[in-house]
Motif scaffolding. Structure first.
Motif, PDB file in Angstrom:
ATOM      1  N   LEU A 190      49.284  34.986  51.141  1.00 27.66           N
ATOM      2  CA  LEU A 190      49.699  34.744  52.521  1.00 27.66           C
ATOM      3  C   LEU A 190      49.958  33.258  52.782  1.00 27.66           C
ATOM      4  O   LEU A 190      50.848  32.900  53.561  1.00 27.66           O
ATOM      5  N   ALA A 191      49.184  32.381  52.125  1.00 26.83           N
ATOM      6  CA  ALA A 191      49.425  30.942  52.269  1.00 26.83           C
ATOM      7  C   ALA A 191      50.787  30.571  51.683  1.00 26.83           C
ATOM      8  O   ALA A 191      51.530  29.777  52.267  1.00 26.83           O
ATOM      9  N   ALA A 192      51.117  31.136  50.526  1.00 22.19           N
ATOM     10  CA  ALA A 192      52.422  30.871  49.911  1.00 22.19           C
ATOM     11  C   ALA A 192      53.545  31.443  50.773  1.00 22.19           C
ATOM     12  O   ALA A 192      54.605  30.820  50.934  1.00 22.19           O
ATOM     13  N   LYS A 193      53.309  32.606  51.340  1.00 21.58           N
ATOM     14  CA  LYS A 193      54.310  33.220  52.221  1.00 21.58           C
ATOM     15  C   LYS A 193      54.562  32.339  53.436  1.00 21.58           C
ATOM     16  O   LYS A 193      55.712  32.142  53.853  1.00 21.58           O
ATOM     17  N   GLU A 194      53.493  31.791  53.989  1.00 26.35           N
ATOM     18  CA  GLU A 194      53.614  30.892  55.135  1.00 26.35           C
ATOM     19  C   GLU A 194      54.416  29.652  54.778  1.00 26.35           C
ATOM     20  O   GLU A 194      55.191  29.135  55.593  1.00 26.35           O
ATOM     21  N   GLN A 195      54.230  29.159  53.559  1.00 27.40           N
ATOM     22  CA  GLN A 195      54.941  27.960  53.108  1.00 27.40           C
ATOM     23  C   GLN A 195      56.349  28.269  52.597  1.00 27.40           C
ATOM     24  O   GLN A 195      57.128  27.361  52.330  1.00 27.40           O
ATOM     25  N   GLY A 196      56.654  29.541  52.420  1.00 30.48           N
ATOM     26  CA  GLY A 196      57.990  29.924  51.981  1.00 30.48           C
ATOM     27  C   GLY A 196      58.279  29.611  50.529  1.00 30.48           C
ATOM     28  O   GLY A 196      59.406  29.243  50.172  1.00 30.48           O
ATOM     29  N   ILE A 197      57.270  29.758  49.662  1.00 27.88           N
ATOM     30  CA  ILE A 197      57.460  29.521  48.229  1.00 27.88           C
ATOM     31  C   ILE A 197      57.017  30.766  47.471  1.00 27.88           C
ATOM     32  O   ILE A 197      56.024  31.393  47.829  1.00 27.88           O
ATOM     33  N   PRO A 198      57.756  31.165  46.439  1.00 29.54           N
ATOM     34  CA  PRO A 198      57.351  32.344  45.658  1.00 29.54           C
ATOM     35  C   PRO A 198      55.972  32.154  45.039  1.00 29.54           C
ATOM     36  O   PRO A 198      55.587  31.038  44.672  1.00 29.54           O
ATOM     37  N   VAL A 199      55.237  33.258  44.901  1.00 26.61           N
ATOM     38  CA  VAL A 199      53.892  33.197  44.348  1.00 26.61           C
ATOM     39  C   VAL A 199      53.697  34.287  43.306  1.00 26.61           C
ATOM     40  O   VAL A 199      54.237  35.391  43.429  1.00 26.61           O
ATOM     41  N   VAL A 200      52.944  33.958  42.285  1.00 25.76           N
ATOM     42  CA  VAL A 200      52.527  34.908  41.261  1.00 25.76           C
ATOM     43  C   VAL A 200      51.015  35.021  41.325  1.00 25.76           C
ATOM     44  O   VAL A 200      50.321  34.007  41.396  1.00 25.76           O
ATOM     45  N   ILE A 201      50.515  36.234  41.289  1.00 25.18           N
ATOM     46  CA  ILE A 201      49.075  36.466  41.285  1.00 25.18           C
ATOM     47  C   ILE A 201      48.683  37.021  39.922  1.00 25.18           C
ATOM     48  O   ILE A 201      49.196  38.056  39.487  1.00 25.18           O
ATOM     49  N   SER A 202      47.778  36.330  39.257  1.00 20.49           N
ATOM     50  CA  SER A 202      47.319  36.752  37.938  1.00 20.49           C
ATOM     51  C   SER A 202      45.835  37.085  38.000  1.00 20.49           C
ATOM     52  O   SER A 202      45.002  36.226  38.287  1.00 20.49           O
ATOM     53  N   PHE A 203      45.512  38.336  37.734  1.00 22.75           N
ATOM     54  CA  PHE A 203      44.126  38.784  37.761  1.00 22.75           C
ATOM     55  C   PHE A 203      43.507  38.693  36.372  1.00 22.75           C
ATOM     56  O   PHE A 203      44.182  38.917  35.355  1.00 22.75           O
ATOM     57  N   THR A 204      42.234  38.378  36.336  1.00 28.60           N
ATOM     58  CA  THR A 204      41.476  38.485  35.093  1.00 28.60           C
ATOM     59  C   THR A 204      40.636  39.748  35.156  1.00 28.60           C
ATOM     60  O   THR A 204      40.241  40.195  36.238  1.00 28.60           O
ATOM     61  N   VAL A 205      40.406  40.357  33.999  1.00 33.47           N
ATOM     62  CA  VAL A 205      39.648  41.601  33.943  1.00 33.47           C
ATOM     63  C   VAL A 205      38.555  41.508  32.879  1.00 33.47           C
ATOM     64  O   VAL A 205      38.623  40.681  31.971  1.00 33.47           O
ATOM     65  N   GLU A 206      37.570  42.376  33.034  1.00 34.21           N
ATOM     66  CA  GLU A 206      36.480  42.456  32.062  1.00 34.21           C
ATOM     67  C   GLU A 206      36.865  43.416  30.935  1.00 34.21           C
ATOM     68  O   GLU A 206      37.987  43.930  30.887  1.00 34.21           O
ATOM     69  N   THR A 207      35.939  43.673  30.030  1.00 32.91           N
ATOM     70  CA  THR A 207      36.236  44.526  28.880  1.00 32.91           C
ATOM     71  C   THR A 207      36.508  45.969  29.269  1.00 32.91           C
ATOM     72  O   THR A 207      37.030  46.737  28.456  1.00 32.91           O
ATOM     73  N   ASP A 208      36.184  46.353  30.510  1.00 29.86           N
ATOM     74  CA  ASP A 208      36.486  47.703  30.979  1.00 29.86           C
ATOM     75  C   ASP A 208      37.817  47.778  31.716  1.00 29.86           C
ATOM     76  O   ASP A 208      38.182  48.818  32.266  1.00 29.86           O
ATOM     77  N   GLY A 209      38.565  46.671  31.730  1.00 26.56           N
ATOM     78  CA  GLY A 209      39.865  46.661  32.377  1.00 26.56           C
ATOM     79  C   GLY A 209      39.813  46.487  33.873  1.00 26.56           C
ATOM     80  O   GLY A 209      40.856  46.529  34.540  1.00 26.56           O
ATOM     81  N   LYS A 210      38.625  46.270  34.447  1.00 26.83           N
ATOM     82  CA  LYS A 210      38.476  46.077  35.888  1.00 26.83           C
ATOM     83  C   LYS A 210      38.238  44.605  36.206  1.00 26.83           C
ATOM     84  O   LYS A 210      37.755  43.840  35.362  1.00 26.83           O
ATOM     85  N   LEU A 211      38.574  44.208  37.425  1.00 25.30           N
ATOM     86  CA  LEU A 211      38.272  42.853  37.867  1.00 25.30           C
ATOM     87  C   LEU A 211      36.760  42.627  37.837  1.00 25.30           C
ATOM     88  O   LEU A 211      35.993  43.586  37.951  1.00 25.30           O
ATOM     89  N   PRO A 212      36.305  41.385  37.693  1.00 25.77           N
ATOM     90  CA  PRO A 212      34.868  41.109  37.732  1.00 25.77           C
ATOM     91  C   PRO A 212      34.192  41.624  39.009  1.00 25.77           C
ATOM     92  O   PRO A 212      32.990  41.893  39.011  1.00 25.77           O
ATOM     93  N   SER A 213      34.954  41.766  40.085  1.00 25.39           N
ATOM     94  CA  SER A 213      34.401  42.302  41.331  1.00 25.39           C
ATOM     95  C   SER A 213      34.185  43.814  41.267  1.00 25.39           C
ATOM     96  O   SER A 213      33.564  44.388  42.163  1.00 25.39           O
ATOM     97  N   GLY A 214      34.696  44.464  40.222  1.00 28.01           N
ATOM     98  CA  GLY A 214      34.556  45.908  40.073  1.00 28.01           C
ATOM     99  C   GLY A 214      35.776  46.690  40.509  1.00 28.01           C
ATOM    100  O   GLY A 214      35.871  47.902  40.273  1.00 28.01           O
ATOM    101  N   LEU A 215      36.734  46.042  41.133  1.00 24.17           N
ATOM    102  CA  LEU A 215      37.952  46.698  41.590  1.00 24.17           C
ATOM    103  C   LEU A 215      38.872  46.967  40.396  1.00 24.17           C
ATOM    104  O   LEU A 215      38.949  46.163  39.471  1.00 24.17           O
ATOM    105  N   SER A 216      39.547  48.091  40.422  1.00 25.90           N
ATOM    106  CA  SER A 216      40.498  48.373  39.347  1.00 25.90           C
ATOM    107  C   SER A 216      41.735  47.509  39.520  1.00 25.90           C
ATOM    108  O   SER A 216      42.059  47.058  40.631  1.00 25.90           O
ATOM    109  N   LEU A 217      42.453  47.291  38.433  1.00 27.93           N
ATOM    110  CA  LEU A 217      43.673  46.497  38.488  1.00 27.93           C
ATOM    111  C   LEU A 217      44.699  47.172  39.398  1.00 27.93           C
ATOM    112  O   LEU A 217      45.389  46.497  40.182  1.00 27.93           O
ATOM    113  N   ALA A 218      44.792  48.481  39.322  1.00 23.74           N
ATOM    114  CA  ALA A 218      45.721  49.219  40.184  1.00 23.74           C
ATOM    115  C   ALA A 218      45.389  48.995  41.653  1.00 23.74           C
ATOM    116  O   ALA A 218      46.279  48.724  42.475  1.00 23.74           O
TER     117      ALA A 218
END
Length: 304
Positions: free
Chosen positions: A170-198
């Motif tokens: 949302l900050a990038a959207k406000e500034q009008g610049i393209p943004v890429v979001i790159s998630f890191t995952v654990e050995t189970d393929g989920k984010l460290p927070s427990g959320l699935s990548l999907a």
């Protein structure tokens, strides 16, 4: 726009590997708190960074491919900057300088420069989590610096929980610049927070009207996450980049390691070939912890 044109083509886009691990373990350069941006403060440091990127630019040039340069600014946000003794004004200037300095290295008409930003806290674990609004306010100044300096896009690397990723978007959207979001995952393929990548990708898109130019996965071995792509769901097509680790170790094991695990380059390259089968929109090819230019060259050989 050049970024959209490249993403909509069949061309690979080459980016770099594990900047900090290469500088520390291969170049013998000490980095306080993994902060590579401090090397911009002196001529010797700037030359070391230029030498690092030139090895990857050569891989792209030899194959007539675009190169995407991520600035060495993963740590140059307010919390890490304060720990290292930088004022808000000094951080703003170093973020601008990182873009302007490295733009001079890019002489290809299809090359891109991305302002790289990292998480407020640790890259491997969420720690204290911000709300979406807090994350937006926290990261917007760094994004503004990148835009003022003429970056083509910004990339949020090693995102490990949803709210920070959404706030950055949302900050990038406000500034009008393209943004890429790159998630890191654990050995189970989920984010460290427990959320699935999907869930992370779909919810980010829902809350931001699909603003990210694309999503990536970084800082994990493909063996840890490739199985989650065995699907034909639409979110798979939102992933256009991978920057994988060379090591099969977990984040906890890597944190405790005092030596560099360079992994198996042939295995890594073969895993990227499999990812290419699973990810129909895969365009951006790079690496993360433990990878250097030789890993990326091996990977590119298998894909191009």
């Amino acid at each position: 726009m050049k970024l959209n044109r490249l993403l909509n083509s069949d061309s690979r886009i080459i980016t770099d590997g594990g900047l900090e691990t290469t500088l520390i373990f291969h170049k013998g350069i000490e980095l306080r708190s993994f902060a590579a941006f401090e090397l911009l403060n002196n001529p010797e440091g700037r030359e070391a960074l230029k030498s690092y990127y030139q090895e990857y630019i050569k891989i792209a040039r030899d194959r007539n491919l675009p190169f995407l340069l991520e600035t060495p600014t993963w740590r140059s946000n307010p919390d890490w900057g304060k720990k290292l003794g930088y004022s808000t004004e000094e951080l703003f200037e170093v973020n601008k300088f990182a873009v302007s300095f490295f733009k001079e290295m890019l002489d290809g008409e299809n090359d891109l420069i991305s302002g790289c930003l990292g998480p407020r806290g640790d890259g491997y674990q969420p720690g204290v989590q911000m709300s979406v609004d807090e994350a937006k306010g926290y990261h917007v100044t760094q994004i503004q610096a990148f835009k003022e300096a003429g970056a083509d896009l910004v990339s949020a690397i090693t995102m490990n929980y949803l709210e920070e990723a959404v706030g950055i978007t949302l900050a990038a959207k406000e500034q009008g610049i393209p943004v890429v979001i790159s998630f890191t995952v654990e050995t189970d393929g989920k984010l460290p927070s427990g959320l699935s990548l999907a869930e992370a990708i779909q919810e980010n898109d829902r809350l931001t009207e699909s603003y990210p130019a694309y999503f990536m996965v970084n800082c994990a071995h493909p063996k840890h996450f490739s199985s989650v792509f065995e699907s034909s769901e639409n979110w798979i097509g939102r992933i256009k980049g991978v920057r994988a680790n060379a090591s099969l170790k977990s984040h906890a094991e890597l944190d405790e390691s005092e030596t560099l695990d360079e992994g198996d380059k042939v295995l890594l390259a073969n895993c990227y070939v499999e990812l290419d089968r699973l990810l129909p929109e895969l365009r951006v090819i790079g690496g993360c912890c433990g990878t250097d230019h030789s890993h990326i060259e091996k990977v590119v050989e298998g894909l191009v």
